[in-house]
Design a protein around this motif. Structure first.
Motif, PDB file in Angstrom:
ATOM      1  N   ALA A 155     -12.843  22.149  -0.609  1.00 26.66           N
ATOM      2  CA  ALA A 155     -12.082  22.273  -1.847  1.00 26.66           C
ATOM      3  C   ALA A 155     -10.911  23.229  -1.702  1.00 26.66           C
ATOM      4  O   ALA A 155     -10.085  23.324  -2.604  1.00 26.66           O
TER       5      ALA A 155
ATOM      6  N   GLU B 203     -17.432  16.897 -11.276  1.00 26.94           N
ATOM      7  CA  GLU B 203     -17.301  17.480  -9.951  1.00 26.94           C
ATOM      8  C   GLU B 203     -18.364  18.556  -9.764  1.00 26.94           C
ATOM      9  O   GLU B 203     -18.754  19.230 -10.718  1.00 26.94           O
TER      10      GLU B 203
ATOM     11  N   PHE C  63     -18.968  22.018  -7.296  1.00 27.17           N
ATOM     12  CA  PHE C  63     -18.356  22.947  -6.358  1.00 27.17           C
ATOM     13  C   PHE C  63     -19.446  23.844  -5.797  1.00 27.17           C
ATOM     14  O   PHE C  63     -20.303  24.339  -6.544  1.00 27.17           O
TER      15      PHE C  63
ATOM     16  N   ARG D 172     -16.331  20.717  -2.410  1.00 28.23           N
ATOM     17  CA  ARG D 172     -16.260  19.935  -3.643  1.00 28.23           C
ATOM     18  C   ARG D 172     -16.941  18.596  -3.426  1.00 28.23           C
ATOM     19  O   ARG D 172     -16.876  18.016  -2.346  1.00 28.23           O
TER      20      ARG D 172
END
Length: 723
Positions: free
Chosen positions: A159, A703, A705, A715
Motif C-alpha cells: 500500500a 479495503e 490494510f 492493502r
C-alpha cells in the motif's frame, strides 16, 4: 563449521543472485542455513532439488515450492508433506484448484495440471442389429464451451509507494547534486533536492546494491548480481556485467575504474564502466572496498584482514601486511596522503605515507563495534560509522561520539563526503542522515519510515493511520499521499484507534497516551509524560467511552474524548493484549488465559473463566455473530456474552476486524480467515509477504490494510474479484 553473520550475509546474497551457477548452488547447499534459498533458485540442479524437497524442514520445502522450475513430480511429493503450510503453498502455485487440494488429501497435482478432472468419455455406440441400411444419424451437437475459469483470488499488495525499511548500503552524489542511495531488495532511491523528497528508480538486476560511484561520464552501480551504468543522472540503468557479486567501486585520476567483490574479484575498466577486465588476486575471500592513493595506487581491503596494493597499468597486485585477521569493510584516502581502514571488532588501521606501513590506530571508543564506513569531512575531521547507530568523529581535539536520531539504533553502512553538506550517512531501515560542515547536528533525510509498525486504523473515508517504533506516526490521506510524524518523547507506539474522521487515539510503552482531534495531522500527549506501565491496545464506542489496556493488568478509561484518563481497578495482574468495546459492554484479554468483562463502560471489571490457559491475542464482539477470542490454540466463540465458549476453528489468529458482511482473522504470516455466520471459517490464503504483520483494519470502501515489521503496509481489496 558454523558461518559468521557476515559470511552468512555474503553467501545468502550469492544464493539469491540470478546468475549463480548450478555448481555453485551445489556447493552452497553444504550450509544448512542456505538450503531454503538454494531450493528456491531457478538454477538449482534437478537432483539436488529433489533431495531438498524430501526434507522435513518446512522452510526448505517451501523454498522448493517457490522454485519457478520445480518439476511436477516434486510438487506431488511435497503434497504429502506433514506441514499444512507447505501443502497450501502448493495450492497457491496451482491457482484456482487450491481449494480442492486443501479439502481432499488424495487430490493429485497431476490432475490439476493435466486436466484429469474432465468428464469421463462417452460409451461406444452399440453395433447395429442388421446390416440393413439405416438413415444417417442426426448431427451431433457441438459440446458446450467450457465454463470460464474462476477469477484469481484477492491478494495482499503493497500500500506504500516502495518497500520502506530496506537496508541502504551505498550512497553517492553527482556533480549536479543528485543524491542516490541503494541497498537490499534491489532498492535504489534518487533525490534531486538534496534528500528532501525521494523517488524509487527501477533496477534491472536482483539482489542487494552494495556500492555507487559518480563521475563526469555517468554513474556505475555494483551489486550482488552484477554491474550497471547510467548516463542520465540515475533515472535509468543499463547492465554492463550481469554476473559477479560486487562490493566496492573507486576510480583513479587517470580514468580507470575499479570494482571488487566476492571470491577475490578485482576488475578494471578503462572506458567509464562499459567494458571490464579481470586482475587475478589469488584470493578466495570477499573484498569489500577500494580507494586510490594520491600516487595512483589502488588500495583494496577485505575479509581476513587482507589489504592489497594494486599498481596500474602494470597490473601488479601486492599483499600488504595489516597486522589483523578481522574483516576490513571500508577504506578512505586522507588529505595528508595517508589511508584509514576500518572493520570488525572496532578495528581501525592507519597507513602513513612516510613510513608506508599499516599500524593499529583504534581509539578506545570503537572497542567492540562493527565498523562499516569511514570518511574525511571537508574540515579535516575523520568520521567512522558502524552498527547500532555508531558515529565517531575525530580531529585534533580528540574523539567524540556523534548524536544521530535519538531513536535510531540501526546499522550505518556507508558515508559520503560532499562539499557544503559535509557528510551523508546511510544504513538499515532506509536511514539517510546528513550533517553540515562544522559541528551541526545530523538531520534525518530518510525516504520514509522503516519503523516496525504495531498498529493500524482506517477511518470511514479511508484515511490510514499507522503507529510503531521510535515514535513513528504514519498517515495516508484520502489523496493517497503518505506523511510521517515522529513523537520523540515516546519510543514504541503500540496501537491506534479512532472514531469518525477527526478523533484518533494512540497508546505506547511507558504508558504514553496520544490524542488527535484533527484526523492525525497533529497530536497531543495526555498522560502527563509520566512513565508508567506500558499500554498495548486501545478501543472505544461511538460517542462513548475509550479504553486502553496494557502491562500488569493496567486499564485506563476516558469519557471526554481523551482529555482526561482514569485508572481502573483490574482483577488480574497479567499483561493485557487486546480490548474491544461494544456500547457499554467491554472485553479485555491477555496472557495466561486472562479474560475480563465489564458491563458499565469499563468502570468495573470481572475476571471470567476461559477454556484455555495460553496467551489470548485478540477479542472482538458484534451483535450479529457473537463474541470471539483468538489464541494460539484456535478461535473461540461465545453467544451468551462470555459465559460459555466453544472452539469454532483450531487455527488461531493475531487480530480481528469485522463489518456487516463478515468477520476477518489475521495471522502474522499474512494468512487470512473469514466467516460470515461466526460458525464456519474459510481460509483465504497462506502468504508470506516478507515481514511479519502485527495489526490490520478495514475501511468502508471495501479495503483491508495491514501493518508490520520494517515499515511494511499492505492493502487488500475485499470486493468480489471480476472474471
Amino acid at each position: 563449521m558454523a558461518l559468521t553473520p557476515d559470511e552468512l550475509e555474503d553467501l545468502s546474497q550469492e544464493a539469491r543472485a540470478p546468475g549463480t551457477t548450478p555448481a555453485r548452488l551445489t556447493a552452497l547447499a553444504q550450509h544448512p542455513e542456505l538450503l531454503p534459498l538454494v531450493a528456491s533458485h531457478a538454477s538449482c540442479p534437478p537432483a539436488l532439488l529433489e533431495r531438498l524437497a524430501g526434507s522435513a524442514d518446512t522452510d526448505v520445502a517451501l523454498g522448493a515450492v517457490r522454485n519457478p522450475a520445480v518439476p511436477l513430480r516434486v510438487l506431488e511429493r511435497l503434497q504429502k508433506h506433514p506441514d499444512w503450510t507447505v501443502r497450501c503453498a502448493i495450492a497457491r502455485v496451482l491457482g484456482p484448484l487450491w481449494q480442492a487440494l486443501s479439502r481432499d488429501p488424495n487430490f493429485k497435482v497431476s490432475q490439476a495440471v493435466q486436466g484429469a478432472v474432465a468428464p469421463p468419455p462417452r460409451p461406444a455406440a452399440p453395433p447395429p442389429e442388421a446390416p440393413a441400411p439405416r438413415p444417417p444419424p442426426p448431427p451431433v451437437p457441438p459440446p458446450p464451451p467450457p465454463p470460464p475459469p474462476p477469477p484469481p483470488p484477492r491478494r495482499w499488495e503493497r500500500a506504500r509507494p516502495w518497500p520502506y525499511g530496506v537496508g541502504l548500503r551505498a550512497v553517492t552524489v553527482t556533480a549536479e547534486g543528485i543524491v542516490l542511495a541503494g541497498g537490499s531488495e534491489g532498492s535504489l532511491f534518487r533525490s534531486a533536492d538534496g534528500g528532501a523528497t525521494w523517488e524509487r528508480v527501477p533496477w534491472p538486476l536482483g539482489g542487494s546494491l552494495n556500492a555507487l560511484w559518480a563521475g563526469p561520464s555517468g554513474l556505475v552501480l555494483a551489486g550482488a548480481a552484477g554491474l550497471a551504468r547510467s548516463t542520465d543522472g540515475g533515472r535509468s540503468w543499463a547492465v554492463v556485467r550481469p554476473q559477479g557479486q560486487f562490493q566496492g567501486l573507486a576510480s583513479r585520476v587517470t580514468g580507470e575504474l575499479l570494482a571488487v567483490g566476492a571470491q577475490g574479484l578485482l576488475l578494471v575498466s578503462g572506458d567509464n564502466g562499459l567494458a571490464w577486465r579481470t586482475l587475478p588476486t589469488q584470493l578466495a575471500v570477499t573484498l569489500y572496498a577500494v580507494t586510490v592513493r594520491f600516487d595512483g595506487v589502488a588500495v583494496v581491503v577485505g575479509a581476513g584482514g587482507y589489504i592489497l596494493h594494486v599498481s596500474l597499468p602494470e597490473d601488479r597486485v601486492e599483499v600488504a601486511p595489516s597486522g589483523t585477521t578481522e574483516v576490513l569493510r571500508a577504506v578512505c584516502r586522507l588529505s595528508d596522503g595517508g589511508l584509514c581502514a576500518v572493520g570488525e571488532k572496532g578495528t581501525v588501521l592507519r597507513w602513513d605515507p612516510q613510513v608506508r606501513v599499516w599500524t593499529q590506530s583504534a581509539p578506545k571508543e570503537t572497542n567492540g563495534y562493527r565498523l562499516s564506513a569511514v570518511a574525511q569531512a571537508d574540515d579535516g575531521a575523520l568520521v567512522i560509522a558502524g552498527d547500532t547507530g555508531f558515529l565517531l568523529r575525530g580531529d585534533r581535539s580528540g574523539w567524540r561520539r556523534e548524536e544521530t536520531d535519538q531513536h535510531y539504533a540501526g546499522d550505518l553502512w556507508a558515508l559520503f563526503p560532499r562539499r557544503g553538506d559535509a557528510l551523508l550517512a546511510v544504513g538499515s531501515e532506509a536511514k539517510v542522515l546528513a550533517r553540515r560542515a562544522g559541528s551541526g547536528p545530523w538531520t534525518n533525510r530518510t525516504p520514509g519510515s522503516g519503523s516496525t509498525l504495531r498498529g493500524v486504523w482506517v477511518s470511514p473515508r479511508g484515511v490510514v493511520h499507522c503507529v510503531g517504533s521510535r515514535g513513528t506516526l504514519l498517515r495516508r490521506g484520502v489523496d493517497g499521499v503518505w506523511s510521517v510524524t515522529v513523537e520523540r518523547s515516546l519510543d514504541w507506539l503500540q496501537a491506534v484507534w479512532g472514531r469518525g474522521e477527526r478523533e484518533v487515539f494512540a497508546v505506547a510503552d511507558g504508558g504514553g497516551l496520544l490524542v488527535s482531534d484533527d484526523g492525525g495531522v497533529t497530536w497531543t500527549r495526555r498522560d502527563g509524560k509520566k512513565h508508567g506501565r506500558w499500554l498495548k491496545a486501545v478501543h472505544g464506542a461511538d460517542g462513548g467511552v475509550v479504553i486502553a489496556v496494557g502491562a500488569e493488568g493496567r486499564i485506563v478509561t476516558s469519557r471526554d474524548r481523551g482529555v482526561t484518563w482514569v485508572e481502573r481497578q483490574c482483577p488480574t495482574g497479567e499483561n493485557l493484549t487486546a480490548v474491544h468495546v461494544h456500547g457499554e459492554r467491554a472485553y479485555a484479554v491477555g496472557e495466561a488465559g486472562a479474560f475480563l468483562g465489564s458491563v458499565d463502560g469499563g468502570d468495573r471489571w470481572a475476571l471470567m473463566p476461559f477454556p484455555v490457559r495460553g496467551g489470548l491475542r485478540a477479542v472482538w464482539h458484534d451483535s450479529a455473530r457473537g463474541l470471539f477470542v483468538a489464541s494460539w490454540e484456535g478461535i473461540f466463540r461465545s453467544q451468551d456474552e462470555g459465559q460459555r465458549f466453544e472452539r469454532v476453528t483450531p487455527r488461531g489468529g493475531d487480530a480481528f476486524w469485522g463489518d456487516a458482511s463478515a468477520l476477518w482473522v489475521l495471522e502474522r504470516s499474512g494468512a487470512l480467515q473469514r466467516t460470515a455466520d461466526g460458525a464456519r471459517f474459510e481460509m483465504l490464503d497462506v502468504q508470506y509477504p516478507g515481514a511479519s504483520l502485527n495489526a490490520f483494519w478495514g475501511s468502508g470502501a471495501g479495503e483491508l490494510f495491514a501493518a508490520g515489521d520494517a515499515g511494511l503496509v499492505l492493502r487488500r481489496d475485499l470486493s468480489p474479484p471480476s472474471r
